[in-house]
Design a protein around this motif. Structure first.
Motif, mmCIF file in Angstrom:
data_model
loop_
_atom_site.group_PDB
_atom_site.id
_atom_site.type_symbol
_atom_site.label_atom_id
_atom_site.label_comp_id
_atom_site.label_asym_id
_atom_site.label_seq_id
_atom_site.Cartn_x
_atom_site.Cartn_y
_atom_site.Cartn_z
ATOM 1 N N ASP A 262 0.811 -1.071 -0.060
ATOM 2 C CA ASP A 262 0.084 0.018 0.106
ATOM 3 C C ASP A 262 0.950 1.329 0.151
ATOM 4 O O ASP A 262 1.520 1.441 1.024
ATOM 5 C CB ASP A 262 -0.778 0.018 1.253
ATOM 6 N N LEU B 12 -2.999 5.151 0.226
ATOM 7 C CA LEU B 12 -3.912 4.686 1.574
ATOM 8 C C LEU B 12 -4.340 5.797 2.184
ATOM 9 O O LEU B 12 -5.533 5.799 2.881
ATOM 10 C CB LEU B 12 -2.831 3.905 2.226
ATOM 11 N N ARG B 13 -3.320 6.844 2.451
ATOM 12 C CA ARG B 13 -3.780 7.877 3.609
ATOM 13 C C ARG B 13 -4.524 9.027 2.721
ATOM 14 O O ARG B 13 -5.468 9.613 3.579
ATOM 15 C CB ARG B 13 -2.347 8.047 4.066
ATOM 16 N N LYS C 67 -7.394 6.907 0.361
ATOM 17 C CA LYS C 67 -8.191 6.089 1.140
ATOM 18 C C LYS C 67 -8.506 4.780 0.311
ATOM 19 O O LYS C 67 -9.386 4.149 0.238
ATOM 20 C CB LYS C 67 -9.633 6.555 1.676
ATOM 21 N N LYS D 178 -7.513 1.175 -0.448
ATOM 22 C CA LYS D 178 -7.019 -0.179 0.183
ATOM 23 C C LYS D 178 -7.395 -1.470 -0.413
ATOM 24 O O LYS D 178 -6.757 -2.329 -0.708
ATOM 25 C CB LYS D 178 -7.083 -0.359 1.908
ATOM 26 N N ASP D 179 -8.685 -1.405 -0.485
ATOM 27 C CA ASP D 179 -9.374 -2.703 -0.981
ATOM 28 C C ASP D 179 -9.480 -2.849 -2.618
ATOM 29 O O ASP D 179 -9.554 -4.085 -2.989
ATOM 30 C CB ASP D 179 -10.815 -2.633 -0.515
ATOM 31 N N ARG E 206 -6.705 -4.796 -4.195
ATOM 32 C CA ARG E 206 -6.733 -6.300 -3.442
ATOM 33 C C ARG E 206 -7.877 -7.068 -4.588
ATOM 34 O O ARG E 206 -8.022 -8.111 -4.971
ATOM 35 C CB ARG E 206 -6.982 -6.420 -2.305
ATOM 36 N N GLU F 296 -0.677 -11.725 1.654
ATOM 37 C CA GLU F 296 -0.430 -10.210 2.121
ATOM 38 C C GLU F 296 0.958 -10.249 2.805
ATOM 39 O O GLU F 296 1.460 -11.047 3.547
ATOM 40 C CB GLU F 296 -1.543 -10.106 3.199
ATOM 41 N N ASP G 9 0.903 -1.723 4.938
ATOM 42 C CA ASP G 9 0.629 -0.235 4.959
ATOM 43 C C ASP G 9 1.775 0.655 5.463
ATOM 44 O O ASP G 9 1.628 1.867 5.617
ATOM 45 C CB ASP G 9 -0.318 0.061 5.879
ATOM 46 N N SER H 96 2.346 -2.825 -6.795
ATOM 47 C CA SER H 96 1.676 -1.607 -5.929
ATOM 48 C C SER H 96 0.869 -0.688 -6.775
ATOM 49 O O SER H 96 0.768 -1.013 -8.117
ATOM 50 C CB SER H 96 2.958 -0.742 -5.336
#
Length: 173
Positions: A64, A69-70, A73, A75-76, A79, A92, A97, A135
């Motif tokens: 991530d 991520l930050r 937002k 994340k999912d 994946r 994983e 993160d 990534s």
């Protein structure tokens, strides 16, 4: 649509700050931000993940990116894409993160810390047994691959768009 969470975060979240009080550009930057997407976000939210399927025999781990991520937002979304690829096993990454240590000018201003962070991330990658680190941020991949090559590793580092393309075409890059 951008292939770098860092670039998309800049356009979406920070461009309005850069223009300051210049009202001529305020609405333009806000509108642009609403139409700017990170690649995996676009696939999931706009195109629809159900419209994608692929096949690729590979074991991958996912990193991530900090901005993805930050700031965004995300994340999912990546994946979900990876999990739709037949034959692909997602393992994983421990501390997926945690920052890789690149951080733009951070890696230049604090090279010792940046290198230690990359080495830690690469250790976690090695621990997974995966052959590919994926990534959504090219700068993370560049940083980690550069450090891995300096350490003699021949593992692969790939953007999620590359993995998707390979899974559709049936050829590995």
């Amino acid at each position: 649509v951008g292939l770098s969470g860092s670039c998309v975060a800049m356009m979406r979240n920070f461009y309005p700050e850069l223009i300051g009080d210049d009202m001529r550009f305020e609405q333009i930057t806000k509108d642009m931000g609403k139409r700017t997407y990170e690649f995996s976000e676009f696939i999931n939210r706009i195109i629809g993940i159900g419209r994608f399927s692929g096949k690729l025999n590979a074991t991958v781990s996912f990193h991530d990116s900090c901005h993805g991520l930050r700031e965004l937002k995300i994340k999912d979304e990546p994946r979900k894409i990876l999990n739709r690829i037949d034959g692909l096993k997602l393992v994983e990454l421990d501390q997926a993160d945690v920052c890789c240590g690149f951080g733009g000018t951070f890696s230049v201003k604090s090279p010792e810390i940046s290198t230690a962070m990359a080495d830690e991330k690469l250790k976690h990658f090695d621990d997974t047994g995966a052959g590919i680190l994926v990534s959504v941020d090219s700068s993370c991949l560049m940083h980690l691959q550069g450090r891995a090559r300096r350490n003699g590793s021949q593992k692969r580092f790939a953007h999620i768009a590359e993995i998707m393309a390979e899974s559709i075409s049936g050829t590995a890059a």
